[in-house]
Design a protein around this motif. Structure first.
Motif, PDB file in Angstrom:
ATOM      1  N   GLU A  84      24.945  -1.209  27.770  1.00 28.81           N
ATOM      2  CA  GLU A  84      24.904  -2.605  28.222  1.00 28.81           C
ATOM      3  C   GLU A  84      25.173  -2.746  29.715  1.00 28.81           C
ATOM      4  O   GLU A  84      25.136  -3.853  30.242  1.00 28.81           O
ATOM      5  CB  GLU A  84      25.928  -3.443  27.452  1.00 28.81           C
ATOM      6  CG  GLU A  84      25.725  -3.510  25.957  1.00 28.81           C
ATOM      7  CD  GLU A  84      24.588  -4.423  25.554  1.00 28.81           C
ATOM      8  OE1 GLU A  84      23.895  -4.956  26.433  1.00 28.81           O
ATOM      9  OE2 GLU A  84      24.386  -4.591  24.328  1.00 28.81           O
ATOM     10  N   GLY A  85      25.505  -1.634  30.390  1.00 30.38           N
ATOM     11  CA  GLY A  85      25.643  -1.719  31.836  1.00 30.38           C
ATOM     12  C   GLY A  85      26.983  -1.313  32.411  1.00 30.38           C
ATOM     13  O   GLY A  85      27.209  -1.483  33.603  1.00 30.38           O
ATOM     14  N   ASN A  86      27.902  -0.784  31.585  1.00 30.87           N
ATOM     15  CA  ASN A  86      29.148  -0.271  32.147  1.00 30.87           C
ATOM     16  C   ASN A  86      28.799   1.007  32.923  1.00 30.87           C
ATOM     17  O   ASN A  86      28.359   1.992  32.343  1.00 30.87           O
ATOM     18  CB  ASN A  86      30.146   0.024  31.023  1.00 30.87           C
ATOM     19  CG  ASN A  86      31.565   0.111  31.531  1.00 30.87           C
ATOM     20  OD1 ASN A  86      31.822  -0.096  32.719  1.00 30.87           O
ATOM     21  ND2 ASN A  86      32.493   0.413  30.639  1.00 30.87           N
ATOM     22  N   ALA A  87      28.957   0.975  34.249  1.00 26.58           N
ATOM     23  CA  ALA A  87      28.390   2.017  35.110  1.00 26.58           C
ATOM     24  C   ALA A  87      29.232   3.288  35.127  1.00 26.58           C
ATOM     25  O   ALA A  87      29.994   3.533  36.059  1.00 26.58           O
ATOM     26  CB  ALA A  87      28.204   1.477  36.521  1.00 26.58           C
ATOM     27  N   LYS A 261      21.726   6.441  41.382  1.00 23.52           N
ATOM     28  CA  LYS A 261      21.835   5.194  42.124  1.00 23.52           C
ATOM     29  C   LYS A 261      23.032   5.220  43.079  1.00 23.52           C
ATOM     30  O   LYS A 261      22.947   4.756  44.209  1.00 23.52           O
ATOM     31  CB  LYS A 261      21.988   4.034  41.129  1.00 23.52           C
ATOM     32  CG  LYS A 261      21.766   2.683  41.765  1.00 23.52           C
ATOM     33  CD  LYS A 261      21.758   1.592  40.723  1.00 23.52           C
ATOM     34  CE  LYS A 261      21.863   0.240  41.407  1.00 23.52           C
ATOM     35  NZ  LYS A 261      22.361  -0.788  40.512  1.00 23.52           N
TER      36      LYS A 261
ATOM     37  N   THR B 127      19.599  -6.966  39.002  1.00 28.07           N
ATOM     38  CA  THR B 127      19.358  -5.649  39.582  1.00 28.07           C
ATOM     39  C   THR B 127      18.647  -5.781  40.914  1.00 28.07           C
ATOM     40  O   THR B 127      18.949  -5.049  41.865  1.00 28.07           O
ATOM     41  CB  THR B 127      18.498  -4.774  38.639  1.00 28.07           C
ATOM     42  OG1 THR B 127      18.720  -5.221  37.311  1.00 28.07           O
ATOM     43  CG2 THR B 127      18.855  -3.320  38.757  1.00 28.07           C
ATOM     44  N   ASP B 130      21.114  -6.463  43.299  1.00 26.98           N
ATOM     45  CA  ASP B 130      22.245  -5.554  43.204  1.00 26.98           C
ATOM     46  C   ASP B 130      23.561  -6.293  42.923  1.00 26.98           C
ATOM     47  O   ASP B 130      24.581  -6.074  43.570  1.00 26.98           O
ATOM     48  CB  ASP B 130      22.376  -4.715  44.486  1.00 26.98           C
ATOM     49  CG  ASP B 130      23.072  -3.392  44.187  1.00 26.98           C
ATOM     50  OD1 ASP B 130      23.141  -3.033  42.999  1.00 26.98           O
ATOM     51  OD2 ASP B 130      23.547  -2.738  45.129  1.00 26.98           O
ATOM     52  N   LYS B 132      26.513  -7.180  40.219  1.00 30.84           N
ATOM     53  CA  LYS B 132      27.114  -6.754  38.955  1.00 30.84           C
ATOM     54  C   LYS B 132      27.987  -7.873  38.411  1.00 30.84           C
ATOM     55  O   LYS B 132      28.830  -8.407  39.109  1.00 30.84           O
ATOM     56  CB  LYS B 132      27.962  -5.504  39.191  1.00 30.84           C
ATOM     57  CG  LYS B 132      27.414  -4.325  38.417  1.00 30.84           C
ATOM     58  CD  LYS B 132      28.244  -3.107  38.502  1.00 30.84           C
ATOM     59  CE  LYS B 132      28.705  -2.619  37.147  1.00 30.84           C
ATOM     60  NZ  LYS B 132      27.844  -2.788  36.008  1.00 30.84           N
ATOM     61  N   VAL B 134      28.840  -8.391  34.350  1.00 25.20           N
ATOM     62  CA  VAL B 134      29.697  -7.851  33.291  1.00 25.20           C
ATOM     63  C   VAL B 134      30.152  -6.442  33.673  1.00 25.20           C
ATOM     64  O   VAL B 134      29.499  -5.768  34.453  1.00 25.20           O
ATOM     65  CB  VAL B 134      29.007  -7.844  31.905  1.00 25.20           C
ATOM     66  CG1 VAL B 134      28.902  -9.248  31.376  1.00 25.20           C
ATOM     67  CG2 VAL B 134      27.643  -7.189  31.976  1.00 25.20           C
ATOM     68  N   PHE B 135      31.288  -6.028  33.133  1.00 20.62           N
ATOM     69  CA  PHE B 135      31.961  -4.781  33.478  1.00 20.62           C
ATOM     70  C   PHE B 135      32.363  -4.769  34.949  1.00 20.62           C
ATOM     71  O   PHE B 135      32.421  -3.727  35.584  1.00 20.62           O
ATOM     72  CB  PHE B 135      31.100  -3.556  33.144  1.00 20.62           C
ATOM     73  CG  PHE B 135      30.576  -3.573  31.735  1.00 20.62           C
ATOM     74  CD1 PHE B 135      31.454  -3.496  30.666  1.00 20.62           C
ATOM     75  CD2 PHE B 135      29.218  -3.703  31.478  1.00 20.62           C
ATOM     76  CE1 PHE B 135      30.982  -3.524  29.354  1.00 20.62           C
ATOM     77  CE2 PHE B 135      28.748  -3.736  30.169  1.00 20.62           C
ATOM     78  CZ  PHE B 135      29.631  -3.640  29.104  1.00 20.62           C
TER      79      PHE B 135
END
Lengths: 341, 276
Positions: A84-87, A261, B127, B130, B132, B134-135
């Protein structure tokens, strides 16, 4: 009105104090590099000491400061968060299937399990029973767990990697016990889960339920988690190694799309490679994980029962994670059929 | 109409409620303090001055401040619009304001994941720039704002309704502009209700766990709020530290309660009390 303004100045002073006390935290010199390691539940203590050792190693090797941000939780839940996008730069999860799920989402390249030695599992573990001191219910093997009046604590196989290993270990034992009679095996597993008192989402939650809250007679636990509980609460518990268990191989992987990235591939690779170094292996052993390097594992021979009978998930009765997941744990799979009946 | 507590029923009721409050509220609070201090003051100090705790406190205060400011502005605007103007969909708007009270916080968190997450429909835009959400900190802030949204509007609407808008209409007739009317007439009536709602909002925002837990990703030192930090410490066998951090939250709650009582008292004193 006077008392009011006094109250306001008090309130303001308190707020200022709170705010001021926070500034030092903001001005801590920032590390040059940062890695995020999204891991499963019981590895908290392992990575706390490993990260410190790695920081020193990395500084000595490259001259650069590095810091590692940790995140812990049930393995599948953590994989989900990464999808879900936790990097995460690296994931260190409880089982290969959870990393494969991230691969299927397109974040990790296929073939990741061959990137590092030993199927990308720097350490292994197995499933044991943690029972209360003196083993009052006399639980020696899997068959004893389904006796009347036994309360079992295990996490939920839907969200927890450790719980899936628990389930598979029980299945492997029953498969041998009932000579492959699938109906008998399923009946056994169904009875086992009927005895479960609390189904937490992650391994650490279950340990706390058993150890802190005093629920149940037996905790089905990672060997490392059981030893840690023994260490934290001396003299209150015992470990029982069942006659047959499973070889749990928690793998690690670089999350390709994130490191590309962020430009952190080099550091992330070094981080995971360091898990295989002698020092990394010893830290794993000290934290009750079985080092994958047999020479280092021998150093911990008095701690681990290295001769215990272990089945792997690639054994023909299971046929690897992909098959296990679709047969047993997906919606409507064997676990659902058993648990809801 | 109050009577003296001398009947048998009254005594039984008082006894039962005091007992209940003792067991359900006072004892657990005392437990937090005793567990927090059970390893001594130096352990306590070490736990609350730990850099992860400070970072968590920082994030909690950031999210709380953002929630209070944003909700005060939008809550005020919504309350004003609902009580002073007639427009289609007014009832719907009044209902929608209450959604955060009705929806489980976990669902709220999941909704934000589905909107702003990597698989969410907003993701291509995020995106591209760029960004962010959530999290990361913005996710924590959004979740907190969502959970505490109804407080301000809910408190102010009844006050404005009870007042009616005669004074404002009179002022408008005499040629006063919007901001003059707001500053001189509307605001003095609602300032206590506003302060009261801000206090409630602060309390709720500082303690929020469910929604924040879902959008946090539990990145230590980055997306960990105080309530999440308590859970982490507890799960890591650091019980003294967990209870020490919990005692911080409890202390903040007590300060907030005292503040609430003072404001309540001021409201009653000033105009007979329109705040419920």
């Amino acid at each position: 009105m006077k008392s009011l303004s006094r109250f306001f100045s008090f309130f303001l002073a308190l707020a200022t104090f709170f705010a001021a006390s926070l500034f030092p935290a903001t001005f801590v010199p920032a590390a040059e590099l940062e890695l995020t390691n999204v891991s499963y539940d019981p590895t908290r203590e392992l990575y706390e000491s490993f990260n410190k050792a790695f920081q020193k190693h990395y500084k000595a090797k490259t001259g650069k400061n590095i810091s590692v941000v940790q995140s812990h939780g049930g393995s599948s839940k953590q994989a989900r968060a990464v999808i879900e996008g936790n990097a995460a730069d690296v994931v260190t999860l409880a089982l290969a299937y959870d990393i494969t799920a991230i691969e299927k989402a397109g974040l990790i390249k296929a073939g990741w399990q061959k990137s590092f030695p030993n199927n990308s599992s720097p350490y292994t573990s197995t499933i044991v029973f943690l029972v209360r001191k003196g083993n009052p219910k006399n639980l020696k093997d899997w068959g004893d767990l389904i006796r009347d009046g036994v309360g079992i604590i295990t996490p939920n196989p839907k969200t927890s990697g450790g719980a899936r290993w628990n389930y598979l270990a029980a299945w492997a034992w029953a498969h041998r016990q009932y000579k492959g009679d699938e109906k008998a095996v399923k009946d056994f597993i169904a009875k086992l889960f009927k005895r479960v008192l609390v189904l937490d989402t992650g391994a650490r939650g279950s340990t706390n339920t058993f150890v802190q809250n005093g629920q149940g007679d037996v905790l089905l636990a990672w060997e490392n988690e059981a030893y840690l509980a023994l260490k934290e609460q001396k003299g209150k518990f015992e470990i029982v190694t069942p006659g047959l268990s499973i070889l749990a191989e928690p793998p690690v992987a670089i999350v390709d799309s994130v490191v590309d990235k962020r430009g952190s591939r080099e550091a992330a690779t070094e981080y995971l490679h360091y898990l295989y170094s002698d020092e990394g292996q010893r830290i794993a052993g000290q934290n009750f994980y079985r080092p994958s390097n047999p020479v280092i594992a021998k150093e911990f021979g008095d701690r681990f029962d290295l001769k215990v009978n272990l089945v792997t998930v690639d054994d023909p009765i299971f046929g690897g994670w992909n098959k296990v997941q679709s047969v047993h744990f997906n919606d409507g799979g064997v676990f659902d059929q058993i648990y809801t009946r | 109409m109050r009577t003296k507590a001398n009947t048998w029923t009254a005594r039984a009721l008082i006894g039962a409620s005091v007992l209940f409050i003792l067991v359900m509220l006072a004892l657990p609070l005392a437990m937090i303090l005793s567990e927090a201090l059970h390893a001594g003051w130096s352990a306590y100090w070490k736990a609350i001055s730990d850099s992860y705790t400070l970072k968590a406190a920082h994030l909690t205060l950031t999210a709380t401040a953002a929630a209070v400011v944003l909700n005060a502005v939008f809550g005020l605007a919504a309350a004003w619009a609902i009580t002073r103007f007639e427009f289609p969909g007014k009832r719907l708007l009044t209902t929608i304001i209450d959604i955060p009270f009705a929806v489980s916080p976990v669902i709220a968190g999941l909704v934000f994941i589905l909107t702003f997450g990597r698989l969410g429909w907003m993701n291509p835009i995020l995106t591209a720039y760029d960004i962010k959400i959530v999290f990361a900190t913005p996710g924590i802030v959004i979740a907190t704002v969502f959970i505490t949204f109804p407080f301000v509007a809910r408190e102010i609407i009844p006050v404005l309704e009870a007042r009616g808008n005669d004074e404002e209409q009179a002022a408008a007739l005499m040629g006063a502009g919007f901001f003059t009317i707001f500053r001189k007439i509307t605001f003095p009536h609602i300032r206590w209700a506003l302060l009261y709602s801000v206090i409630l909002c602060t309390a709720r925002a500082m303690g929020e766990f469910g929604a924040v837990s879902v959008v946090s990703g539990h990145l230590r030192g980055k997306t960990n709020t105080l309530p999440l930090h308590v859970e982490i410490l507890y799960n890591e066998y650091q019980f003294t530290a967990a209870f020490a951090v919990a005692s911080l939250l409890a202390a903040a709650a007590i300060v907030i309660l005292v503040a609430r009582n003072i404001v309540e008292y001021m409201v009653k004193k000033e105009d007979g009390g329109h705040v419920r």
